[in-house]
Design a protein around this motif. Structure first.
Motif, mmCIF file in Angstrom:
data_model
loop_
_atom_site.group_PDB
_atom_site.id
_atom_site.type_symbol
_atom_site.label_atom_id
_atom_site.label_comp_id
_atom_site.label_asym_id
_atom_site.label_seq_id
_atom_site.Cartn_x
_atom_site.Cartn_y
_atom_site.Cartn_z
ATOM 1 N N ASP A 151 -19.903 -31.678 -23.019
ATOM 2 C CA ASP A 151 -20.761 -32.270 -22.007
ATOM 3 C C ASP A 151 -21.829 -31.135 -22.003
ATOM 4 O O ASP A 151 -23.103 -31.191 -21.744
ATOM 5 C CB ASP A 151 -20.284 -32.644 -20.646
ATOM 6 N N ARG A 152 -21.437 -29.766 -22.034
ATOM 7 C CA ARG A 152 -22.294 -28.726 -21.924
ATOM 8 C C ARG A 152 -23.394 -28.907 -23.211
ATOM 9 O O ARG A 152 -24.811 -28.603 -23.022
ATOM 10 C CB ARG A 152 -21.644 -27.407 -22.091
ATOM 11 N N ASP A 153 -22.915 -29.260 -24.148
ATOM 12 C CA ASP A 153 -23.633 -29.246 -25.534
ATOM 13 C C ASP A 153 -24.408 -30.414 -25.450
ATOM 14 O O ASP A 153 -25.877 -30.305 -26.011
ATOM 15 C CB ASP A 153 -22.676 -29.139 -26.885
ATOM 16 N N ALA A 154 -24.343 -31.536 -24.994
ATOM 17 C CA ALA A 154 -25.139 -32.769 -24.738
ATOM 18 C C ALA A 154 -26.074 -32.479 -23.630
ATOM 19 O O ALA A 154 -27.306 -32.913 -24.122
ATOM 20 C CB ALA A 154 -24.160 -33.821 -24.191
ATOM 21 N N TYR A 155 -25.719 -31.641 -22.736
ATOM 22 C CA TYR A 155 -26.763 -31.471 -21.748
ATOM 23 C C TYR A 155 -27.869 -30.309 -22.190
ATOM 24 O O TYR A 155 -28.902 -30.496 -22.092
ATOM 25 C CB TYR A 155 -26.277 -30.631 -20.544
ATOM 26 N N SER A 156 -27.582 -29.585 -23.300
ATOM 27 C CA SER A 156 -28.343 -28.667 -23.898
ATOM 28 C C SER A 156 -29.327 -29.452 -24.753
ATOM 29 O O SER A 156 -30.479 -29.369 -24.718
ATOM 30 C CB SER A 156 -27.488 -27.809 -24.682
#
Length: 187
Positions: A151-156
């Motif tokens: 999710d961190r990477d998708a948010y980025s």
């Protein structure tokens, strides 16, 4: 005392990979310097805080290791329930913070900014009541991204796409993130 603390605050932020012209949307690669800067800022704030302050926390994207972010520290300051948020005005402005106003439809808190150069924001301070749902939401989203690298990477990726689409429109950038954030903070 606040003048000396204000100098320490400026020193803590001077070489911290922070700073973005107001109104611009630009992301910086994640930096370990952000956590160090927050620790130094926290030390100054905690040493000078009025008794009504019950928590000072690093919130927002710069609080998530590995997440690209607008290079502005977001700091949440919680006050005892029922304390007028404006009661921190003298303390925070004495440290060099700029009052940015009360809650709006975009933000749920009393806000202050910090700049070493005019119009180059380094810090946003969000003052909330300790019992406010908003504080729980800030923490929940931060903690979710820390615990969920996918999710961190998708948010980025979402943030990069929105920044490219809205480089001069922070409100559109914020609006574009809303559904992603709401779905992951446990509302």
């Amino acid at each position: 005392m606040l003048q000396t603390a204000g100098s320490r605050l400026a020193d803590a932020l001077r070489d911290a990979d922070l700073g973005l012209r107001r109104g611009v949307v630009d992301l910086a690669p994640a930096s370990d310097a952000w956590a160090v800067a927050f620790a130094d800022v926290h030390e100054v704030l905690a040493a000078t805080a009025p008794a009504s302050v019950v928590a000072i926390e690093h919130i927002g994207s710069t609080a998530v290791p590995g997440l690209d972010a607008k290079p502005i520290l977001d700091i949440g300051i919680a006050v005892r329930p029922g304390t007028p948020l404006s009661s921190l005005d003298g303390w925070l402005t004495g440290l060099g913070m700029l009052p940015r106003g009360d809650a709006t439809d975009v933000r749920p808190d009393r806000m202050y900014g910090y700049e070493l150069e005019p119009m180059i924001r380094l810090v946003n301070v969000h003052v909330v009541d300790a019992d406010a749902e908003d504080l729980r939401r800030y923490r929940a989203f931060r903690d979710h991204l820390r615990a969920n690298p996918a999710d961190r990477d998708a948010y980025s990726a979402l943030k990069h796409a929105l920044a490219a689409r809205h480089p001069d429109d922070r409100l559109a950038y914020i609006d574009g993130k809303a559904d992603f954030i709401t779905a992951r903070r446990g509302d």
